[in-house]
Design a protein around this motif. Structure first.
Motif, PDB file in Angstrom:
ATOM      1  N   ALA A 386      57.293  86.935  75.016  1.00 49.37           N
ATOM      2  CA  ALA A 386      58.732  86.735  75.204  1.00 49.37           C
ATOM      3  C   ALA A 386      59.266  85.670  74.251  1.00 49.37           C
ATOM      4  CB  ALA A 386      59.021  86.356  76.652  1.00 49.37           C
ATOM      5  N   LYS A 387      58.478  84.629  74.007  1.00 50.01           N
ATOM      6  CA  LYS A 387      58.904  83.595  73.058  1.00 50.01           C
ATOM      7  C   LYS A 387      59.056  84.176  71.653  1.00 50.01           C
ATOM      8  CE  LYS A 387      56.601  79.815  75.563  1.00 50.01           C
ATOM      9  NZ  LYS A 387      55.489  78.817  75.509  1.00 50.01           N
ATOM     10  N   LEU A 388      58.138  85.065  71.278  1.00 48.67           N
ATOM     11  CA  LEU A 388      58.231  85.694  69.959  1.00 48.67           C
ATOM     12  C   LEU A 388      59.482  86.570  69.874  1.00 48.67           C
ATOM     13  CD1 LEU A 388      56.833  86.235  67.202  1.00 48.67           C
ATOM     14  CD2 LEU A 388      55.818  88.245  68.257  1.00 48.67           C
ATOM     15  N   LEU A 389      59.774  87.304  70.932  1.00 51.84           N
ATOM     16  CA  LEU A 389      60.981  88.126  70.941  1.00 51.84           C
ATOM     17  C   LEU A 389      62.221  87.252  70.808  1.00 51.84           C
ATOM     18  CD1 LEU A 389      60.067  90.645  73.806  1.00 51.84           C
ATOM     19  CD2 LEU A 389      59.769  90.940  71.338  1.00 51.84           C
ATOM     20  N   ASP A 390      62.247  86.130  71.505  1.00 49.88           N
ATOM     21  CA  ASP A 390      63.383  85.211  71.412  1.00 49.88           C
ATOM     22  C   ASP A 390      63.570  84.712  69.986  1.00 49.88           C
ATOM     23  OD1 ASP A 390      64.067  85.359  74.114  1.00 49.88           O
ATOM     24  OD2 ASP A 390      62.794  83.669  74.675  1.00 49.88           O
ATOM     25  N   ARG A 391      62.489  84.342  69.348  1.00 51.54           N
ATOM     26  CA  ARG A 391      62.593  83.810  67.983  1.00 51.54           C
ATOM     27  C   ARG A 391      63.149  84.848  67.014  1.00 51.54           C
ATOM     28  NH1 ARG A 391      56.667  81.041  68.413  1.00 51.54           N
ATOM     29  NH2 ARG A 391      57.314  79.044  69.332  1.00 51.54           N
ATOM     30  N   ASN A 392      62.850  86.110  67.292  1.00 53.95           N
ATOM     31  CA  ASN A 392      63.324  87.181  66.424  1.00 53.95           C
ATOM     32  C   ASN A 392      64.637  87.794  66.891  1.00 53.95           C
ATOM     33  OD1 ASN A 392      61.280  87.715  64.203  1.00 53.95           O
ATOM     34  ND2 ASN A 392      59.933  87.636  65.985  1.00 53.95           N
ATOM     35  N   HIS A 393      65.243  87.222  67.931  1.00 53.21           N
ATOM     36  CA  HIS A 393      66.503  87.719  68.489  1.00 53.21           C
ATOM     37  C   HIS A 393      66.398  89.181  68.914  1.00 53.21           C
ATOM     38  CE1 HIS A 393      69.488  84.398  67.182  1.00 53.21           C
ATOM     39  NE2 HIS A 393      68.259  83.900  67.193  1.00 53.21           N
ATOM     40  N   ILE A 394      65.224  89.562  69.380  1.00 48.89           N
ATOM     41  CA  ILE A 394      65.033  90.889  69.972  1.00 48.89           C
ATOM     42  C   ILE A 394      65.385  90.792  71.451  1.00 48.89           C
ATOM     43  CG2 ILE A 394      63.313  92.632  70.592  1.00 48.89           C
ATOM     44  CD1 ILE A 394      61.877  91.975  67.963  1.00 48.89           C
ATOM     45  N   ARG A 395      66.282  91.633  71.885  1.00 47.06           N
ATOM     46  CA  ARG A 395      66.773  91.559  73.245  1.00 47.06           C
ATOM     47  C   ARG A 395      65.809  92.241  74.218  1.00 47.06           C
ATOM     48  NH1 ARG A 395      73.091  93.090  71.736  1.00 47.06           N
ATOM     49  NH2 ARG A 395      73.472  91.189  70.507  1.00 47.06           N
ATOM     50  N   TYR A 396      65.673  91.653  75.386  1.00 45.11           N
ATOM     51  CA  TYR A 396      64.802  92.187  76.428  1.00 45.11           C
ATOM     52  C   TYR A 396      65.296  91.662  77.767  1.00 45.11           C
ATOM     53  CZ  TYR A 396      62.815  87.483  76.505  1.00 45.11           C
ATOM     54  OH  TYR A 396      62.659  86.119  76.605  1.00 45.11           O
ATOM     55  N   ALA A 397      64.727  92.207  78.833  1.00 51.57           N
ATOM     56  CA  ALA A 397      65.048  91.742  80.180  1.00 51.57           C
ATOM     57  C   ALA A 397      63.801  91.911  81.040  1.00 51.57           C
ATOM     58  CB  ALA A 397      66.220  92.520  80.766  1.00 51.57           C
ATOM     59  N   TYR A 398      63.863  91.382  82.258  1.00 55.30           N
ATOM     60  CA  TYR A 398      62.738  91.481  83.190  1.00 55.30           C
ATOM     61  C   TYR A 398      63.075  92.481  84.293  1.00 55.30           C
ATOM     62  CZ  TYR A 398      61.009  87.290  80.878  1.00 55.30           C
ATOM     63  OH  TYR A 398      60.561  86.388  79.932  1.00 55.30           O
ATOM     64  N   ALA A 399      62.127  93.352  84.583  1.00 51.29           N
ATOM     65  CA  ALA A 399      62.331  94.343  85.640  1.00 51.29           C
ATOM     66  C   ALA A 399      62.603  93.651  86.969  1.00 51.29           C
ATOM     67  CB  ALA A 399      61.122  95.256  85.745  1.00 51.29           C
ATOM     68  N   ASP A 400      63.504  94.260  87.751  1.00 55.45           N
ATOM     69  CA  ASP A 400      63.850  93.704  89.053  1.00 55.45           C
ATOM     70  C   ASP A 400      63.696  94.769  90.140  1.00 55.45           C
ATOM     71  OD1 ASP A 400      64.641  91.680  90.748  1.00 55.45           O
ATOM     72  OD2 ASP A 400      66.783  92.109  90.546  1.00 55.45           O
ATOM     73  N   GLU A 401      62.765  95.690  89.907  1.00 58.85           N
ATOM     74  CA  GLU A 401      62.501  96.737  90.885  1.00 58.85           C
ATOM     75  C   GLU A 401      61.101  97.301  90.667  1.00 58.85           C
ATOM     76  OE1 GLU A 401      64.486 100.527  90.402  1.00 58.85           O
ATOM     77  OE2 GLU A 401      65.097  99.991  88.358  1.00 58.85           O
ATOM     78  N   ILE A 402      60.658  98.070  91.641  1.00 50.97           N
ATOM     79  CA  ILE A 402      59.400  98.812  91.541  1.00 50.97           C
ATOM     80  C   ILE A 402      59.751 100.268  91.295  1.00 50.97           C
ATOM     81  CG2 ILE A 402      57.309  99.527  92.751  1.00 50.97           C
ATOM     82  CD1 ILE A 402      57.454  96.922  94.340  1.00 50.97           C
ATOM     83  N   LYS A 403      59.141 100.854  90.278  1.00 47.15           N
ATOM     84  CA  LYS A 403      59.528 102.210  89.911  1.00 47.15           C
ATOM     85  C   LYS A 403      58.358 102.931  89.258  1.00 47.15           C
ATOM     86  CE  LYS A 403      63.469 104.480  87.661  1.00 47.15           C
ATOM     87  NZ  LYS A 403      64.735 104.213  86.917  1.00 47.15           N
ATOM     88  N   LYS A 404      58.173 104.197  89.619  1.00 46.02           N
ATOM     89  CA  LYS A 404      57.133 105.021  89.012  1.00 46.02           C
ATOM     90  C   LYS A 404      57.651 105.591  87.694  1.00 46.02           C
ATOM     91  CE  LYS A 404      53.939 104.868  92.278  1.00 46.02           C
ATOM     92  NZ  LYS A 404      52.574 104.332  92.042  1.00 46.02           N
ATOM     93  N   LEU A 405      56.883 105.406  86.628  1.00 45.38           N
ATOM     94  CA  LEU A 405      57.258 105.900  85.313  1.00 45.38           C
ATOM     95  C   LEU A 405      56.043 106.488  84.612  1.00 45.38           C
ATOM     96  CD1 LEU A 405      59.398 102.827  84.116  1.00 45.38           C
ATOM     97  CD2 LEU A 405      60.297 105.034  84.864  1.00 45.38           C
ATOM     98  N   SER A 406      56.268 107.105  83.490  1.00 49.73           N
ATOM     99  CA  SER A 406      55.151 107.567  82.657  1.00 49.73           C
ATOM    100  C   SER A 406      55.516 107.356  81.202  1.00 49.73           C
ATOM    101  CB  SER A 406      54.835 109.044  82.923  1.00 49.73           C
ATOM    102  OG  SER A 406      55.922 109.864  82.545  1.00 49.73           O
ATOM    103  N   GLY A 407      54.518 107.121  80.381  1.00 45.45           N
ATOM    104  CA  GLY A 407      54.763 106.898  78.967  1.00 45.45           C
ATOM    105  C   GLY A 407      53.468 106.731  78.205  1.00 45.45           C
ATOM    106  N   TYR A 408      53.593 106.496  76.916  1.00 43.82           N
ATOM    107  CA  TYR A 408      52.418 106.275  76.073  1.00 43.82           C
ATOM    108  C   TYR A 408      51.785 104.933  76.430  1.00 43.82           C
ATOM    109  CZ  TYR A 408      49.689 104.995  71.957  1.00 43.82           C
ATOM    110  OH  TYR A 408      48.690 104.577  71.117  1.00 43.82           O
ATOM    111  N   HIS A 409      50.491 104.962  76.767  1.00 42.43           N
ATOM    112  CA  HIS A 409      49.756 103.744  77.118  1.00 42.43           C
ATOM    113  C   HIS A 409      49.001 103.274  75.877  1.00 42.43           C
ATOM    114  CE1 HIS A 409      46.227 101.697  79.320  1.00 42.43           C
ATOM    115  NE2 HIS A 409      47.275 100.892  79.364  1.00 42.43           N
ATOM    116  N   TYR A 410      49.349 102.098  75.387  1.00 48.11           N
ATOM    117  CA  TYR A 410      48.759 101.608  74.140  1.00 48.11           C
ATOM    118  C   TYR A 410      47.245 101.499  74.223  1.00 48.11           C
ATOM    119  CZ  TYR A 410      53.421 100.304  72.416  1.00 48.11           C
ATOM    120  OH  TYR A 410      54.714 100.323  71.970  1.00 48.11           O
ATOM    121  N   GLN A 411      46.747 100.987  75.337  1.00 48.82           N
ATOM    122  CA  GLN A 411      45.318 100.689  75.435  1.00 48.82           C
ATOM    123  C   GLN A 411      44.453 101.949  75.479  1.00 48.82           C
ATOM    124  OE1 GLN A 411      47.733  98.811  76.840  1.00 48.82           O
ATOM    125  NE2 GLN A 411      47.271  97.043  75.549  1.00 48.82           N
ATOM    126  N   SER A 412      44.961 103.029  76.075  1.00 54.74           N
ATOM    127  CA  SER A 412      44.174 104.268  76.132  1.00 54.74           C
ATOM    128  C   SER A 412      44.576 105.259  75.053  1.00 54.74           C
ATOM    129  CB  SER A 412      44.333 104.928  77.509  1.00 54.74           C
ATOM    130  OG  SER A 412      45.676 105.359  77.698  1.00 54.74           O
TER     131      SER A 412
END
Length: 832
Positions: A386-412
């Protein structure tokens, strides 16, 4: 009124008349490298005597030297700078308030001397600034009517001063253009790097260094449309200016390419007229995102590298063609090239402004990459991200809910379902910094040419070792702007304090505890206490171990202040797992660290280890030049760190290291430092597990050599890449039970930057190794790729009462591989 006008006119003329050229202000200008205070003095002179320039300091180096920019434009523009700046930011979506009056100007940023021993860059900065404000140069005054130039004369004052001080120390009255004069043989560590021997030109995106952090903060306040990065290379090289070489990153736009071509055409005419040698397109690609040309390019600007032959030239040197190139020659070439860039930006101002705004409009509306949303799971390392994102002015937010999703998993490297949880980081690609975001988060970068100048993979989820997902669609998620902190468990009395081992702050906390004499234990087994789950590697501080603290709770609350997720444990009796007083919670020894430096050792790799000790861990280290090894009493240390390099130890000195290990010492050897132990009696380090494996490898290489007899000379460089890896991410299997792997995750993705490899070791713990069918990201040559299977990356060998940690890859590479920082911390602090 007429008298007032005449008085002002006379005042203006008297100011302009006082502007001196660099040669008039600095007696040895062009014949000797200037002192940094002379450079600062000259720019102060320009500011004092010209209405075309303003000073904007932006920070200090590690050694306390000032970092400066100078804004150069017409007096009319300088009077409304804030309006120009906000007009630009508002138009690209990076400022919320529209300025009262739009003020469109071309904004050009000029950066000089990111490498300290490329001295003609900083010297030419003075000449460029002079010509821009020179009252007799009517051409530049026309450019400045529609152009704002932000000039940073020296990005690396510490390195520039180190080089200049050395050169002045060894210089006489006469120049020595012969190749063997000491003027052309700069001693270790050289002036190229900053205080911590970091290469600042590889740090733009990662911003590990204080100089970069302060500079990029200012850069983001302006967001220039053109960025010129002024360098030098080997003195036999002709001048290089754009267009750049392939590979171009696929996100580089046609408009950016077109400006490169315009620059090439305009600059070549100037150089043709003077008969100066130059080339374009052959080197210096636009791929790796952390250079002074690529980082601006991924922020919408036309980023460009300019290279003058001059490293090692001193004041004058004889080139291969027999000509002598002087410091003044190098200044002249840079000055002409850089001024041409400003001129081109000025006459293309309208197109520049339009293309720059289109870049950000397109980025927001139709992001270029494959994915639209990135989810980073919350853990101790995510806050560093998050500190790196701040330094680069990349916008982000923190999740405030529990939700089922699917997507590309970097590690696998596969599509997977997952659960979004509160405090997970949510990054949407649709934002002003869309391109930079996607460059840093795209799982794989498309290479148009294997002959890249630098590393070819850098994906942040792998660098930080955080479970992360990329989603192809924009995902509606309820978010908030700050992390919610879990409340502390209530307790009546403190039996122990618990600290999770999950990132950089854990390391700094343990370092602080050691420095304050606090005894600390580390878990070797998963256990549970009331409301607390302890994982292997987590820290426990027992009241019974620390009677000297007196007020145990009060002292710990102060010492753990920066690690807000600590907890208090009321009893040593576990709900499951192991009790706190048992063998699964050994005491940690406070490291007493010796780090070797000096000639033969890679200055940058040494610097990365030094920076880690000083700035990442904030822990004391003794630095000893290897030629002074004989004067060291090793009994004062329990840990030796050997950065990558060539160590010229005698047999007797190697024997001293052997005895140090046998008596309980720990050696952490990185890269080529492993050669000290390779194939030596008493050590298990060898390239091949069996003689048969060695013979098989030799046969394969012989077969390749036989086939090569029929190949053409022309593509020899490309064929050599078959056995090379400029920098790629390689999957590693972890022994998660070993302390070296604690906190790293289920797998470790190593940034491999050399072709060095060893088969799995016998009689050692192969803690991280490349499996047979491993995944990789970035370019690896085909012949090397098959040889990396079943090779070890990080291993630990017990020898006598001590141990050696073998690090084939450098986990501290450029300081931005955060999971590598934690791995090194494990080796330093957790291995007993």
């Amino acid at each position: 009124m007429k008298k007032l006008f005449l008085a002002l006119l006379f005042f203006s003329i008297s100011i302009i008349a006082q502007v001196k050229s660099p040669a008039e202000f600095i007696p040895e200008y062009g014949r000797q490298v200037s002192q940094y205070n002379q450079l600062e003095g000259y720019f102060a002179h320009l500011v004092q005597n010209s209405a075309y320039i303003k000073h904007r300091p932006y920070g200090q180096t590690s050694q306390g030297r000032s970092l400066n920019t100078f804004i150069i434009s017409s007096p009319e523009n300088l009077n409304v700078l804030e309006s120009i700046r906000l007009t630009n930011l508002y138009a690209i979506g990076m400022a919320g308030n529209k300025p009262a009056e739009a003020n469109d100007k071309a904004i050009v940023w000029l950066s000089f001397n990111v490498h300290g021993n490329e001295a003609a860059a900083a010297e030419s900065a003075m000449s460029v600034a002079y010509e821009l404000v020179n009252p007799d140069n009517t051409a530049t005054k026309e450019w400045l009517k529609n152009t704002v130039v932000i000039l940073d004369p020296c990005l690396n004052p510490d390195g520039y001063s180190r080089y200049g001080n050395w050169l002045r120390d060894i210089s006489g009255k006469n120049t020595h253009p012969g190749l063997y004069d000491r003027e052309h043989m700069e001693p270790w560590p050289g002036g190229r790097q900053n205080h911590y021997a970091y290469d600042l030109n590889r740090d733009w995106a990662w911003q590990t260094q204080v100089e970069t952090q302060q500079r990029i903060a200012l850069y983001n306040q302006w967001m220039p449309m053109v960025h010129v990065d002024v360098h030098e290379m080997g003195y036999n090289e002709p001048y290089f200016f754009p267009p750049a070489a392939e590979p171009f990153h696929e996100f580089i736009t046609q408009a950016q390419r077109d400006f490169h071509n315009s620059i090439g055409e305009a600059t070549s005419k100037k150089f043709d007229a003077e008969g100066w040698n130059y080339y374009t397109r052959e080197r210096f690609d636009l791929f790796y995102p952390s250079y002074g040309d690529t980082y601006p390019s991924f922020n919408g600007a036309v980023g460009m590298t300019y290279e003058q032959g001059g490293i090692g030239a001193g004041r004058a040197v004889t080139m291969k063609n027999g000509n002598i190139i002087t410091l003044q020659d190098r200044i002249n070439h840079h000055t002409t090239a850089v001024l041409t860039a400003v001129e081109t930006a000025s006459w293309q101002k309208d197109r520049l402004v339009k293309n720059f705004r289109t870049y950000f409009k397109d980025s927001r509306e139709t992001p270029k990459g494959k994915y639209r949303t990135y989810i980073v799971k919350n853990n101790g390392k995510s806050q560093e991200l998050a500190k790196l994102l701040d330094r680069n002015h990349i916008r982000y937010a923190y999740a405030d809910e529990i939700k089922k999703l699917s997507g590309y998993h970097y590690q696998s490297d596969m599509e997977e379902s997952f659960t979004l949880e509160p405090n997970d980081i949510v990054i949407q690609a649709r934002q002003p910094k869309a391109v930079l975001t996607q460059v840093l988060f795209e799982p794989a970068q498309k290479l148009t040419d294997s002959l890249s100048y630098d590393i070819t993979a850098w994906t942040l989820p792998h660098a930080y070792g955080i479970e992360s997902y990329a989603l192809k669609k924009e995902t509606e998620v309820k978010t908030r702007q700050h992390v919610t902190q879990k409340g502390k468990l209530e307790y009546e009395k403190a039996y122990a304090f618990y600290v999770p081992w999950d990132g950089r702050q854990s390391v700094r906390t343990l370092a602080s505890l050691h420095k304050n004499g606090v005894k600390v234990r580390s878990a070797r087994k998963a256990s549970a206490f009331r409301g607390i789950k302890i994982n292997p590697g987590d820290l426990v501080i027992l009241k019974g171990d620390n009677p000297a603290l007196g007020n145990f709770e009060g002292a710990m609350n102060v010492l753990l202040m920066e690690k807000c997720d600590y907890e208090v444990i009321e009893t040593g009796f576990s709900v499951s797992g192991a009790d706190l007083g048992g063998e699964f919670y050994p005491l940690l020894d406070a490291p007493k660290v010796l780090l070797f430096s000096g000639s033969g050792i890679s200055a940058t790799d040494f610097g990365q280890a030094w920076f880690y000790m000083d700035e990442v861990a904030d822990y004391p280290v003794s630095i000893v030049d290897q030629q002074n090894f004989g004067r060291v009493n090793l009994a004062e240390y329990n840990t030796i760190v050997m950065a990558d390099g060539w160590y010229s130890f005698t047999d007797e000195q190697k024997k001293r290291i052997d005895e140090f290990i046998d008596n309980g010492g720990k050696v952490i050897a990185i890269g080529n430092a492993l050669s000290i132990f390779e194939d030596r009696p008493g050590y298990s380090l060898t390239r091949f597990a069996t003689d048969a494996d060695k013979e098989l490898d030799k046969k394969e290489q012989d077969d390749e050599a036989l086939k090569a007899r029929f190949l053409e000379y022309q593509n020899a460089e490309r064929r050599a890449m078959s056995a090379a890896v400029p920098g790629a991410i390689v999957e590693n299997i972890l022994d998660r039970t070993h302390p070296l792997s604690y906190g790293l995750g289920k797998k470790y993705f190593s940034l491999k930057t050399s072709d060095s490899h060893y088969q799995l070791l016998k009689n050692a713990w192969n803690v991280a190794y490349v499996p047979k069918n491993y995944k990789n990201f970035g370019f690896i040559g085909q012949s090397l790729k098959k040889r990396l299977a079943n090779t070890v990356t990080f291993a630990v060998e017990q020898k006598g009462q001590g141990k050696i940690v073998y690090m084939v890859d450098n986990p501290l590479f450029r300081g931005f591989w955060e999971n590598g920082n934690l791995l090194f911390s494990n080796a330093l602090f957790l291995l007993d």
